[in-house]
Design an enzyme around this catalytic site. Structure first.
Site, PDB file in Angstrom:
ATOM      1  N   HIS A  67      23.231  -5.595  22.171  1.00 38.16           N
ATOM      2  CA  HIS A  67      22.757  -6.928  21.795  1.00 38.16           C
ATOM      3  C   HIS A  67      21.763  -6.863  20.641  1.00 38.16           C
ATOM      4  CE1 HIS A  67      21.953 -11.147  22.146  1.00 38.16           C
ATOM      5  NE2 HIS A  67      20.695 -10.963  22.495  1.00 38.16           N
ATOM      6  N   ASP A 107      27.963  -5.398  22.560  1.00 39.18           N
ATOM      7  CA  ASP A 107      27.010  -6.337  23.164  1.00 39.18           C
ATOM      8  C   ASP A 107      27.587  -6.843  24.485  1.00 39.18           C
ATOM      9  OD1 ASP A 107      25.232  -8.313  23.862  1.00 39.18           O
ATOM     10  OD2 ASP A 107      25.338  -9.402  21.960  1.00 39.18           O
ATOM     11  N   SER A 125      21.016 -14.657  19.259  1.00 39.27           N
ATOM     12  CA  SER A 125      20.726 -14.764  20.680  1.00 39.27           C
ATOM     13  C   SER A 125      20.220 -16.173  21.012  1.00 39.27           C
ATOM     14  CB  SER A 125      19.709 -13.682  21.070  1.00 39.27           C
ATOM     15  OG  SER A 125      19.568 -13.578  22.452  1.00 39.27           O
TER      16      SER A 125
END
Length: 379
Positions: free
Chosen positions: A352, A319, A154
């Site tokens: 995610h 995601d 991320s």
């Protein structure tokens, strides 16, 4: 309780940097601290060092435990440790809390040396470029001229990418996981809603809530609840909670009725008790501002022209916050720039948050790539 394969009991270290750090927003920090944890042993030529960069709410506590009774290991304990994909019997691993954080590194809760009181709202904006610059100073502190790899998921993956761009000769491998070369419009919108929840909390006091002896707990709680929804996949969330009620029948009110409501409120309460609101604002803005191609006319391929690192890029099918399409955008640009890259899209129901989970294919893929990193260290 400690598990086999753990790095064991760890102790964080606050490293002082008595030097100014010029930031992208025009401010300069007169000095700064970075809170770090290290695992494994740095080899003689200091070529086996791995930097772990954290995401929005992460910190330096990547692996291991603080006490033998500790039930909660570091946030990436499944990835870092002896015999694990990032093997601490092979590598010297460094985790840190970024500038602007609230877990020991210089940030809004730190003392401003120019005023003698907490920075609070006076702490300047920080960007991914600023973090990478401070991390380069950290590498210098350890005498590391080149990282064997910089790894992150991320927002952490954005830092790995920025490292490859800003310090091409100081990085051999970049592992960019569940990330993107810049945020989508929708992501910026989500971040703004989260910030508005905090900024409009009556206890926010223009960011100086500590001086006012208040905490914008409600705003931070709502921001986390909304953010948490976006980190999960519909399939995973539905499978876990469905429309299950906490009691028999509807209560016809606004209290907690559905199990998913209970879960989100618990997550919000827990987060608001351990995280600083100003730090949350800063971290989400750093996400919004990240766009390394902006300095190259928006051309990502040209942005990557001087990169020397080899890349591992991973995405997850469910995601939707950092979709596989965004990873493929980076992969396409790397190929166009004729840079070595390996890409994998993992089937997952975790959304995610999958980059923190133990999907077998994901763990195997990272382990296989880190084997190649180790071979480079040995060569």
């Amino acid at each position: 309780m400690m598990k086999n394969g753990s790095v064991g009991i760890v102790k964080p270290e606050k490293i002082p940097f008595e030097m100014p750090l010029a930031l992208a927003d025009g401010h300069t920090l007169p000095r700064f601290d970075l809170m770090v944890e290290t695992y494994g042993t740095l080899n003689a030529d200091k070529s086996n060092a791995i930097l772990i960069c954290h995401a929005l709410s992460g910190n330096h506590h990547v692996a291991g435990y603080y006490t033998p009774e500790d039930k909660h290991p570091g946030w990436w304990d499944n990835m870092v440790g002896p015999g694990k994909p990032i093997d601490t019997e092979r590598f010297f691993v460094v985790g840190l809390n970024n500038l602007g954080g609230c877990h020991g590194s210089t940030g809004p809760v730190s003392e401003n040396p120019e005023t003698g009181r907490e920075y609070g709202a006076d702490f300047p904006m920080v960007t991914v470029k600023d973090w990478v610059k401070s991390q380069a100073a950290l590498a210098d502190y350890f005498g590391i001229s080149q990282w064997a790899a910089v790894v992150g998921g991320s927002l952490g993956g954005m830092q790995a990418l920025q490292w490859a761009i800003d310090y091409p000769d100081r990085l051999k491998h970049a592992l960019v996981i569940a990330s993107a070369p810049k945020l989508s419009t929708q992501n910026i919108a989500f971040n703004d809603v989260a910030r508005q929840a905090i900024l409009t909390d009556p206890d926010f006091n223009e960011g100086n809530y500590t001086r006012a002896k208040t905490i914008p707990r409600r705003g931070l709680r709502i921001a986390r609840m909304m953010g948490h929804i976006t980190y999960l996949a519909e399939d995973g969330l539905g499978a876990k909670f469905g429309r299950e009620l906490r009691s028999d029948g509807y209560q016809y009110g606004y209290g907690v009725e559905f199990e998913v409501e209970s879960y989100l409120r618990y997550q919000g309460d827990k987060f608001s008790g351990r995280f600083d609101a100003n730090t949350y604002l800063l971290m989400t803005k750093a996400l919004d501002y990240f766009d390394p191609a902006a300095d190259f006319g928006g051309n990502l391929t040209r942005t990557l022209q001087n990169v020397q690192a080899k890349f591992f890029v991973a995405s997850f099918s469910s995601d939707w916050r950092f979709s596989p399409a965004r990873s493929k955008e980076l992969v396409k640009a790397l190929i166009a720039a004729r840079k070595p890259v390996q890409y994998i899209e993992i089937e997952s129901k975790h959304g995610h948050d999958a980059f923190l989970m133990e999907d077998e294919a994901y763990i195997r893929a990272v382990a296989a790539y880190m084997n190649n990193v180790f071979k480079d260290v040995q060569s």
